[in-house]
Design a protein around this motif. Structure first.
Motif, PDB file in Angstrom:
ATOM      1  N   LEU A 229       0.848  -1.193   0.000  1.00  0.00           N
ATOM      2  CA  LEU A 229       0.000   0.000   0.000  1.00  0.00           C
ATOM      3  C   LEU A 229       0.880   1.239   0.000  1.00  0.00           C
ATOM      4  O   LEU A 229       1.763   1.381   0.843  1.00  0.00           O
ATOM      5  N   ARG A 230       0.604   2.153  -0.930  1.00  0.00           N
ATOM      6  CA  ARG A 230       1.317   3.426  -0.980  1.00  0.00           C
ATOM      7  C   ARG A 230       0.392   4.519  -0.464  1.00  0.00           C
ATOM      8  O   ARG A 230      -0.711   4.710  -0.989  1.00  0.00           O
ATOM      9  N   VAL A 231       0.845   5.235   0.533  1.00  0.00           N
ATOM     10  CA  VAL A 231       0.075   6.352   1.079  1.00  0.00           C
ATOM     11  C   VAL A 231       0.916   7.615   1.202  1.00  0.00           C
ATOM     12  O   VAL A 231       0.436   8.648   1.667  1.00  0.00           O
ATOM     13  N   LEU A 232       2.196   7.534   0.800  1.00  0.00           N
ATOM     14  CA  LEU A 232       3.074   8.711   0.832  1.00  0.00           C
ATOM     15  C   LEU A 232       3.092   9.431  -0.506  1.00  0.00           C
ATOM     16  O   LEU A 232       3.599  10.552  -0.604  1.00  0.00           O
ATOM     17  N   THR A 233       2.569   8.779  -1.529  1.00  0.00           N
ATOM     18  CA  THR A 233       2.386   9.397  -2.847  1.00  0.00           C
ATOM     19  C   THR A 233       0.922   9.144  -3.247  1.00  0.00           C
ATOM     20  O   THR A 233       0.060   9.082  -2.390  1.00  0.00           O
ATOM     21  N   THR A 234       0.639   9.010  -4.528  1.00  0.00           N
ATOM     22  CA  THR A 234      -0.728   8.715  -4.971  1.00  0.00           C
ATOM     23  C   THR A 234      -1.197   7.405  -4.340  1.00  0.00           C
ATOM     24  O   THR A 234      -0.544   6.378  -4.497  1.00  0.00           O
ATOM     25  N   PRO A 235      -2.315   7.423  -3.614  1.00  0.00           N
ATOM     26  CA  PRO A 235      -2.749   6.205  -2.916  1.00  0.00           C
ATOM     27  C   PRO A 235      -3.009   5.059  -3.891  1.00  0.00           C
ATOM     28  O   PRO A 235      -3.854   5.164  -4.791  1.00  0.00           O
ATOM     29  N   THR A 236      -2.277   3.974  -3.702  1.00  0.00           N
ATOM     30  CA  THR A 236      -2.365   2.817  -4.586  1.00  0.00           C
ATOM     31  C   THR A 236      -2.126   1.553  -3.783  1.00  0.00           C
ATOM     32  O   THR A 236      -1.268   1.540  -2.888  1.00  0.00           O
ATOM     33  N   VAL A 237      -2.862   0.496  -4.093  1.00  0.00           N
ATOM     34  CA  VAL A 237      -2.579  -0.803  -3.499  1.00  0.00           C
ATOM     35  C   VAL A 237      -2.142  -1.746  -4.617  1.00  0.00           C
ATOM     36  O   VAL A 237      -2.724  -1.760  -5.702  1.00  0.00           O
ATOM     37  N   HIS A 238      -1.081  -2.490  -4.347  1.00  0.00           N
ATOM     38  CA  HIS A 238      -0.531  -3.446  -5.316  1.00  0.00           C
ATOM     39  C   HIS A 238      -0.855  -4.840  -4.810  1.00  0.00           C
ATOM     40  O   HIS A 238      -0.403  -5.249  -3.738  1.00  0.00           O
ATOM     41  N   ILE A 239      -1.645  -5.591  -5.575  1.00  0.00           N
ATOM     42  CA  ILE A 239      -2.079  -6.918  -5.165  1.00  0.00           C
ATOM     43  C   ILE A 239      -1.858  -7.900  -6.312  1.00  0.00           C
ATOM     44  O   ILE A 239      -2.378  -7.708  -7.407  1.00  0.00           O
ATOM     45  N   SER A 240      -1.064  -8.927  -6.060  1.00  0.00           N
ATOM     46  CA  SER A 240      -0.845  -9.992  -7.047  1.00  0.00           C
ATOM     47  C   SER A 240      -0.501  -9.437  -8.423  1.00  0.00           C
ATOM     48  O   SER A 240      -1.076  -9.823  -9.437  1.00  0.00           O
ATOM     49  N   GLY A 241       0.434  -8.484  -8.449  1.00  0.00           N
ATOM     50  CA  GLY A 241       0.888  -7.917  -9.714  1.00  0.00           C
ATOM     51  C   GLY A 241      -0.003  -6.846 -10.285  1.00  0.00           C
ATOM     52  O   GLY A 241       0.246  -6.355 -11.391  1.00  0.00           O
ATOM     53  N   THR A 242      -1.037  -6.452  -9.560  1.00  0.00           N
ATOM     54  CA  THR A 242      -2.000  -5.466 -10.053  1.00  0.00           C
ATOM     55  C   THR A 242      -1.940  -4.202  -9.206  1.00  0.00           C
ATOM     56  O   THR A 242      -1.973  -4.265  -7.979  1.00  0.00           O
ATOM     57  N   ASP A 243      -1.833  -3.051  -9.864  1.00  0.00           N
ATOM     58  CA  ASP A 243      -1.907  -1.769  -9.168  1.00  0.00           C
ATOM     59  C   ASP A 243      -3.342  -1.245  -9.247  1.00  0.00           C
ATOM     60  O   ASP A 243      -3.902  -1.117 -10.337  1.00  0.00           O
ATOM     61  N   VAL A 244      -3.918  -0.947  -8.085  1.00  0.00           N
ATOM     62  CA  VAL A 244      -5.275  -0.404  -8.018  1.00  0.00           C
ATOM     63  C   VAL A 244      -5.199   0.963  -7.357  1.00  0.00           C
ATOM     64  O   VAL A 244      -4.792   1.078  -6.199  1.00  0.00           O
ATOM     65  N   ARG A 245      -5.567   2.008  -8.103  1.00  0.00           N
ATOM     66  CA  ARG A 245      -5.560   3.358  -7.536  1.00  0.00           C
ATOM     67  C   ARG A 245      -6.752   3.508  -6.595  1.00  0.00           C
ATOM     68  O   ARG A 245      -7.853   3.065  -6.896  1.00  0.00           O
TER      69      ARG A 245
END
Length: 420
Positions: A229-245
């Motif tokens: 999970l990225r919360v220090l830049t554009t919020p994005t979760v990376h799951i099983s090779g998939t980036d979900v904004r």
């Protein structure tokens, strides 16, 4: 809306509810009654409440231009704004947390509604402004019309509003399209028009979306999957090779659940998400929408919890600080945690990380590390950090001279003695 609203009866029911807390289910529509109760639990004052305005100027301009909804505004203008200039209504397009991105239409009416916060940057969630069509549409994820006295805040009761949620192809709620105005707005004709406009907006967004080969596949977690999970830049979760904004609210939820791996109840999430009392209905609706995005990562049982490890970029910064690699930690820390969030639980995480990074910088023996901190927005006016740099840098060196000069400048601003 097919039901006929008896305005006098609703007004009497509203008066009784706000003064005694009693509400007859026969006096008002169920969607309105439920919303009044949520508004009351959230602490909305029906006598004085104005919708808060939390963003404006260049911040709002930059934010809304970064959203997919920006590409759909020409459709909204063609179908709703231009007709509204003659029909006497105002059109508003919001983001997924009820913040008005664009407010356009009848100029005279816009001036009248500005006084209650019906402006660009105004936040019209139920917990901020009480019962209103767009706020209630966000909670229920359904088209809603609110007629005059059905509004919880008295200042909004002269108007009618019709709102329909806008969805991405994934099912994620992107925002709400709202029309506010006189009696015409309470009609079935306007509801049909807003629905048709939302359908056109969703079709335009689908047309502009990446081709199918670039769309997010169905998320399947293996036993060893680790989500990020990225919360220090554009919020994005990376799951099983998939980036979900992620929307801001969904990022808040995932961050809080990652911080509490044992799980959180709806009540606990409500406290961590809002400084006001947030209803269980609102929390459950947001969790349901989030589950449509992240699938098996979020359990269907309660308390709500994650079903697999979720490593955040906050964890990464802490790990680097624990190893003493402050320089690498600064690289991994491009900015504050979810800078736009006002959720108390997120603010605590944000403040803790900022404090830990700053403390590590001030303890560092390396001038370069301190200089990097001072070049950030957070560190630019940090008096102690400039003092630390002046002490670490060789006397007379360009770095030392710069540090002393900045201390003199800061001292002048603060009225403190000049640095020796």
């Amino acid at each position: 809306m097919t039901e006929i609203v008896d305005t006098a009866r609703v007004r009497a029911a509203h008066e009784r509810f706000v003064t005694t807390g009693q509400l007859s289910s026969r006096a008002v529509r169920s969607v309105v009654a439920d919303s009044w109760r949520r508004s009351q639990r959230s602490g909305v004052d029906p006598e004085v409440q104005n919708a808060p305005v939390d963003m404006g100027g260049s911040d709002l301009t930059g934010y809304r231009s970064s959203l997919a909804l920006a590409a759909a505004m020409p459709v909204v203008r063609d179908l709703l704004v231009a007709p509204g200039s003659d029909a006497g209504w105002v059109t508003a397009l919001t983001d997924d947390v009820g913040r008005m991105l664009w407010v356009e239409g009848d100029h005279a009416l816009r001036r009248r509604v500005e006084g209650v916060g019906f402006v660009e940057g105004g936040v019209w969630r139920e917990d901020s402004a009480g019962t209103n069509a767009l706020g209630t549409a966000l909670v229920t994820d359904q088209p809603v019309q609110v007629v005059e006295a059905e509004h919880y805040a008295r200042k909004v009761q002269p108007w009618n509003c019709t709102a329909v949620p806008i969805h991405a192809a994934s099912g994620q709620v992107l925002g709400v399209l709202d029309v506010t105005g006189g009696p015409m707005v309470a009609s079935g004709l306007v509801m049909s028009l807003v629905r048709a406009t939302v359908a056109a907006v969703e079709a335009e967004l689908a047309r502009l979306a990446p081709p199918p080969t670039e769309k997010h596949p169905v998320i399947v977690l293996s036993g060893t999957s680790t989500a990020r999970l990225r919360v220090l830049t554009t919020p994005t979760v990376h799951i099983s090779g998939t980036d979900v904004r992620l929307s801001l609210r969904h990022a808040e939820l995932l961050l809080l659940l990652a911080r509490h791996p044992a799980g959180l109840s709806a009540d606990e999430l409500a406290v961590l998400l809002s400084g006001h009392e947030l209803s269980d209905v609102t929390v459950r609706a947001e969790v349901s929408r989030l589950r449509r995005l992240v699938g098996p990562l979020l359990s269907e049982s309660r308390p709500y919890r994650l079903t697999a490890p979720l490593r955040t970029d906050v964890d990464m910064v802490h790990a680097l600080l624990d190893t003493g690699d402050v320089d690498a930690a600064l690289t991994a820390y491009p900015g504050p945690v979810l800078a736009r969030s006002v959720a108390p639980g997120v603010e605590r995480i944000r403040d803790e990380l900022a404090s830990d990074v700053r403390a590590a910088v001030l303890a560092s023996p390396l001038p370069g590390v301190v200089s990097r901190w001072l070049s950030t927005d957070a560190g630019a006016d940090d008096w102690q950090a400039w003092e630390r740099l002046a002490w670490l840098a060789p006397k007379g060196s360009p770095v030392h001279v710069r540090a002393v000069g900045r201390l003199d400048l800061l001292g002048h601003r603060l009225g403190a003695p000049r640095h020796a």
